[in-house]
Scaffold this active site. Structure first.
Site, PDB file in Angstrom:
ATOM      1  N   ASP A  63      31.044   5.315  28.116  1.00  0.00           N
ATOM      2  CA  ASP A  63      30.813   5.493  29.542  1.00  0.00           C
ATOM      3  C   ASP A  63      31.437   4.301  30.257  1.00  0.00           C
ATOM      4  O   ASP A  63      31.017   3.153  30.043  1.00  0.00           O
ATOM      5  CB  ASP A  63      29.303   5.547  29.800  1.00  0.00           C
ATOM      6  CG  ASP A  63      28.946   5.729  31.274  1.00  0.00           C
ATOM      7  OD1 ASP A  63      29.836   5.611  32.136  1.00  0.00           O
ATOM      8  OD2 ASP A  63      27.757   5.975  31.555  1.00  0.00           O
ATOM      9  N   VAL A  64      32.436   4.542  31.093  1.00  0.00           N
ATOM     10  CA  VAL A  64      33.154   3.428  31.719  1.00  0.00           C
ATOM     11  C   VAL A  64      32.309   2.657  32.727  1.00  0.00           C
ATOM     12  O   VAL A  64      32.705   1.567  33.158  1.00  0.00           O
ATOM     13  CB  VAL A  64      34.464   3.898  32.395  1.00  0.00           C
ATOM     14  CG1 VAL A  64      35.415   4.490  31.371  1.00  0.00           C
ATOM     15  CG2 VAL A  64      34.191   4.872  33.542  1.00  0.00           C
ATOM     16  N   ASN A  90      41.480   7.040  33.931  1.00  0.00           N
ATOM     17  CA  ASN A  90      41.411   8.384  34.495  1.00  0.00           C
ATOM     18  C   ASN A  90      39.983   8.846  34.771  1.00  0.00           C
ATOM     19  O   ASN A  90      39.767   9.744  35.593  1.00  0.00           O
ATOM     20  CB  ASN A  90      42.090   9.362  33.529  1.00  0.00           C
ATOM     21  CG  ASN A  90      41.922  10.798  33.956  1.00  0.00           C
ATOM     22  OD1 ASN A  90      42.521  11.253  34.933  1.00  0.00           O
ATOM     23  ND2 ASN A  90      41.077  11.536  33.238  1.00  0.00           N
ATOM     24  N   TYR A 155      33.814   9.827  47.501  1.00  0.00           N
ATOM     25  CA  TYR A 155      35.022  10.066  46.709  1.00  0.00           C
ATOM     26  C   TYR A 155      36.267   9.541  47.416  1.00  0.00           C
ATOM     27  O   TYR A 155      37.107   8.869  46.802  1.00  0.00           O
ATOM     28  CB  TYR A 155      35.162  11.557  46.422  1.00  0.00           C
ATOM     29  CG  TYR A 155      36.310  11.920  45.512  1.00  0.00           C
ATOM     30  CD1 TYR A 155      36.217  11.732  44.139  1.00  0.00           C
ATOM     31  CD2 TYR A 155      37.479  12.476  46.014  1.00  0.00           C
ATOM     32  CE1 TYR A 155      37.260  12.071  43.292  1.00  0.00           C
ATOM     33  CE2 TYR A 155      38.532  12.827  45.185  1.00  0.00           C
ATOM     34  CZ  TYR A 155      38.423  12.619  43.826  1.00  0.00           C
ATOM     35  OH  TYR A 155      39.468  12.953  42.992  1.00  0.00           O
ATOM     36  N   LYS A 159      38.663   6.399  46.101  1.00  0.00           N
ATOM     37  CA  LYS A 159      40.072   6.550  45.739  1.00  0.00           C
ATOM     38  C   LYS A 159      40.964   5.604  46.537  1.00  0.00           C
ATOM     39  O   LYS A 159      41.943   5.064  45.996  1.00  0.00           O
ATOM     40  CB  LYS A 159      40.506   8.008  45.919  1.00  0.00           C
ATOM     41  CG  LYS A 159      39.824   8.961  44.936  1.00  0.00           C
ATOM     42  CD  LYS A 159      39.962   8.509  43.489  1.00  0.00           C
ATOM     43  CE  LYS A 159      39.394   9.518  42.500  1.00  0.00           C
ATOM     44  NZ  LYS A 159      39.501   9.062  41.100  1.00  0.00           N
ATOM     45  N   THR A 190      42.575  21.950  37.011  1.00  0.00           N
ATOM     46  CA  THR A 190      41.699  21.356  36.006  1.00  0.00           C
ATOM     47  C   THR A 190      40.356  22.079  36.042  1.00  0.00           C
ATOM     48  O   THR A 190      40.084  22.874  36.937  1.00  0.00           O
ATOM     49  CB  THR A 190      41.472  19.865  36.287  1.00  0.00           C
ATOM     50  OG1 THR A 190      40.827  19.716  37.559  1.00  0.00           O
ATOM     51  CG2 THR A 190      42.798  19.108  36.305  1.00  0.00           C
TER      52      THR A 190
END
Length: 271
Positions: A63-64, A90, A155, A159, A190
């Site tokens: 888990d980043v 990513n 979000y 970004k 995706t």
């Protein structure tokens, strides 16, 4: 095709979509690739897809947003590969759609942590390894970092933050010949976008604002990832590059129909 022969690469969020495509693309170009993610089954599926092409991927469940997991990911990769030449940050994602006055604070902070803190932790613990030979760090941004995306909450902020984090890191670590760039995918086919059906208002709002009038594929982004990881991109750093069919020339998508299903007109201040 730019060669990655002899290079060791990590791709986070490698269990699906752009991450999986980027990992397989890097392996095709000769890299020793480690993928990570939170879902072991998804990582296994990516590894199986690579194996079907005669390629091998190393998979690590991590888990980043956990610093301990990131430290373990980097140390295990370097122990196995003997080096680190590139990292594709990513792993990321969004939250429920809502205007800012209806945003849930816990969800807002979760999205920021996943995208921004996760990317920062990967920089923090990869730089000591990348500085040995120099290398490439690719942050995954979004078209949402270039044009407004109403109702996307944290979000969009995250970004934009990734784009600027790459520029700052490029300035800080350029002396070690480490390059930092970000990629801004547009509407890409995706699993997270599978709920949008052709002909639906949201889907069509993407297409009508895309000069090339279509939808991208994970492989379109993966090709750029492969190039940025390679020595052919040795003089490219601090850039944010769109892979969006030109969508950033116009405007973002219209999710108003979805939001109106989730909130009343009074809540949306439309009364």
């Amino acid at each position: 095709m730019s060669s990655l022969q002899g290079k060791a690469i990590i791709v986070t969020g490698g269990g699906s979509g752009i991450g999986a495509a980027s990992a397989i693309e890097a392996a095709r170009r000769g890299a020793d690739v480690t993928i990570c993610g939170r879902r072991e089954a998804a990582l296994a599926a990516t590894a199986a897809a690579a194996a079907a092409e005669g390629l091998e991927l190393r998979a690590v469940v991590a888990d980043v947003t956990s610093e301990a997991d990131v430290v373990s990911l980097l140390s295990s990769t370097v122990a196995a590969a003997g080096r680190l030449d590139g990292l594709v940050a990513n792993a990321g994602g969004g939250g429920p759609l809502a205007p800012y006055h209806l945003q849930d604070v816990d969800e807002f902070e979760r999205v920021l942590r996943l995208n921004l803190v996760g990317t920062m932790l990967l920089i923090k613990h990869s730089v000591p390894h990348l500085r040995v030979e120099g290398g490439s760090f690719v942050g995954m941004s979004s078209i949402a970092g270039a044009v407004t995306h109403p109702y996307f909450g944290a979000y969009t902020v995250a970004k934009v933050g990734i784009d600027h984090m790459m520029r700052n890191a490029a300035d800080e670590y350029g002396r070690f010949q480490i390059r930092f760039n970000s990629i801004r995918p547009g509407f890409t086919s995706t699993e997270i976008m599978q709920g949008l059906q052709p002909g639906s208002p949201i889907y069509e709002s993407y297409v009508e604002n895309t000069p090339m009038a279509g939808v991208g594929e994970p492989e379109d982004v993966a090709k750029l990832v492969g190039f940025l990881l390679s020595d052919e991109a040795r003089w490219i750093t601090a850039q944010s590059i769109g892979v969006d069919g030109g969508n950033a020339l116009r405007r973002g998508p219209d999710y108003s129909t979805s939001v109106r299903h989730s909130f009343t007109a009074e809540e949306l201040l439309e009364d």
